[in-house]
Design a protein around this motif. Structure first.
Motif, short mmCIF file in Angstrom:
data_model
loop_
_atom_site.label_atom_id
_atom_site.label_comp_id
_atom_site.label_asym_id
_atom_site.label_seq_id
_atom_site.Cartn_x
_atom_site.Cartn_y
_atom_site.Cartn_z
N ASN A 136 -48.03 -13.86 125.02
CA ASN A 136 -48.66 -12.98 124.09
C ASN A 136 -49.54 -12.19 124.84
N ASN A 137 -49.55 -11.01 124.18
CA ASN A 137 -50.41 -10.06 125.02
C ASN A 137 -49.87 -9.63 126.51
N SER A 138 -48.79 -9.78 126.85
CA SER A 138 -48.16 -9.40 128.12
C SER A 138 -48.50 -8.08 128.52
N ARG A 139 -49.17 -7.76 129.46
CA ARG A 139 -49.44 -6.44 130.11
C ARG A 139 -48.05 -5.53 130.35
N THR A 140 -47.18 -6.39 130.94
CA THR A 140 -45.87 -5.82 131.42
C THR A 140 -45.31 -5.28 130.11
N TYR A 141 -45.28 -6.11 129.05
CA TYR A 141 -44.60 -5.71 127.77
C TYR A 141 -45.39 -4.63 127.16
N ALA A 142 -46.51 -4.46 127.25
CA ALA A 142 -47.30 -3.33 126.79
C ALA A 142 -46.88 -2.06 127.45
N LEU A 143 -46.79 -2.31 128.69
CA LEU A 143 -46.16 -0.93 129.45
C LEU A 143 -45.06 -0.48 129.07
N VAL A 144 -43.90 -1.50 128.89
CA VAL A 144 -42.57 -1.15 128.59
C VAL A 144 -42.59 -0.53 127.15
N GLN A 145 -43.55 -0.85 126.36
CA GLN A 145 -43.48 -0.25 124.94
C GLN A 145 -43.98 1.20 125.01
N TYR A 146 -44.77 1.30 125.88
CA TYR A 146 -45.55 2.66 126.41
C TYR A 146 -44.35 3.56 126.78
N PHE A 147 -43.55 3.11 127.69
CA PHE A 147 -42.56 3.93 128.35
C PHE A 147 -41.46 4.15 127.19
N LEU A 148 -41.03 3.35 126.52
CA LEU A 148 -40.09 3.15 125.63
C LEU A 148 -40.42 4.54 124.38
N ASN A 149 -41.68 4.45 124.14
CA ASN A 149 -42.36 5.52 123.29
C ASN A 149 -42.20 6.96 123.87
N LEU A 150 -42.05 7.05 125.27
CA LEU A 150 -42.09 8.30 125.91
C LEU A 150 -40.64 8.58 125.91
N TRP A 151 -39.75 7.62 126.06
CA TRP A 151 -38.27 7.92 126.34
C TRP A 151 -37.60 8.48 125.16
N PRO A 152 -36.54 9.54 125.37
CA PRO A 152 -36.07 10.32 124.39
C PRO A 152 -35.01 9.60 123.71
N ASP A 153 -34.42 8.48 124.22
CA ASP A 153 -33.42 7.77 123.45
C ASP A 153 -34.05 6.79 122.81
N ARG A 154 -33.80 6.86 121.49
CA ARG A 154 -34.37 5.83 120.51
C ARG A 154 -33.19 4.56 120.21
N ASP A 155 -32.10 4.91 120.38
CA ASP A 155 -31.22 3.53 120.29
C ASP A 155 -31.35 2.42 121.45
#
Length: 192
Positions: free
Chosen positions: A12-31
């Motif tokens: 829970n509260n994984s720093r890696t997961y938080a960075l991935v979520q940040y990255f996925l919000n930047l990435w243009p592909d939403r699928d």
């Protein structure tokens, strides 16, 4: 365009997961399709599973359920891997997942001289990692995935975003995470 997100974060509260979520919000592909080997209880290849997989590959039955993860990996346009660095490597769940996707005839094959060639559609593999201490070598994480991507899957572009020393007393954690977020911002702008 599709993104396959391989999530091997278990805390829970994984720093890696938080960075991935940040990255996925930047990435243009939403699928985005998420695969979490731990939650899905993806098992190592036992003698029984190897027999089933080998038979499916021999018959070229690429729709067989035992090849599901290999097909999914081969068909994705972008691969994003979240792999915290612990116990001097990436999580065992990622190794189990890799074992399940390495399938001759699905993710790679060999030419008549024995050289591997890739069968994956992905143009990019993005590896995101955090570590409490220093990484001893990228051979136990990103380097391993990079070698597979380039030499077997034919994924020409790989990139890593790695925050180290997050549990060390000298590290300003938020500054280090912001440094990685800025790297992500710059890289995503450069590939658009």
């Amino acid at each position: 365009m599709s993104v396959l997100f391989v999530n091997t974060c278990v805390r829970n509260n994984s720093r890696t997961y938080a960075l991935v979520q940040y990255f996925l919000n930047l990435w243009p592909d939403r699928d985005v399709t998420e695969v979490n080997p731990e939650e899905l209880k993806i098992r190592t290849l036992s003698q029984e599973l190897l027999k089933i997989r080998d038979e499916a590959l021999r018959l070229k039955d690429f729709d067989h359920p035992v090849l599901k993860y290999a097909r999914q990996f081969a068909e994705a346009d972008t691969i994003v891997i979240a792999a915290p660095y612990w116990d001097l490597s990436f999580p065992a769940a990622l190794k189990v997942y890799i074992e399940r996707i390495n399938c001759v005839g699905v993710t790679f094959d060999y030419d008549e001289t024995g050289n591997p060639y890739g069968l994956c559609k992905a143009k990019r593999l993005i590896y995101i990692c955090t570590a409490g201490g220093p990484l001893i070598s990228d051979a136990y994480g990103y380097g391993y995935l990079k070698a597979l991507a380039e030499n077997f899957y034919h994924i020409d572009e790989t990139v890593s975003f790695i925050a180290e020393n997050l549990d060390m007393p000298f590290t300003d954690v938020e500054s280090e995470l912001n440094r990685i977020r800025k790297q992500m911002d710059e890289w995503v702008k450069s590939v658009k």
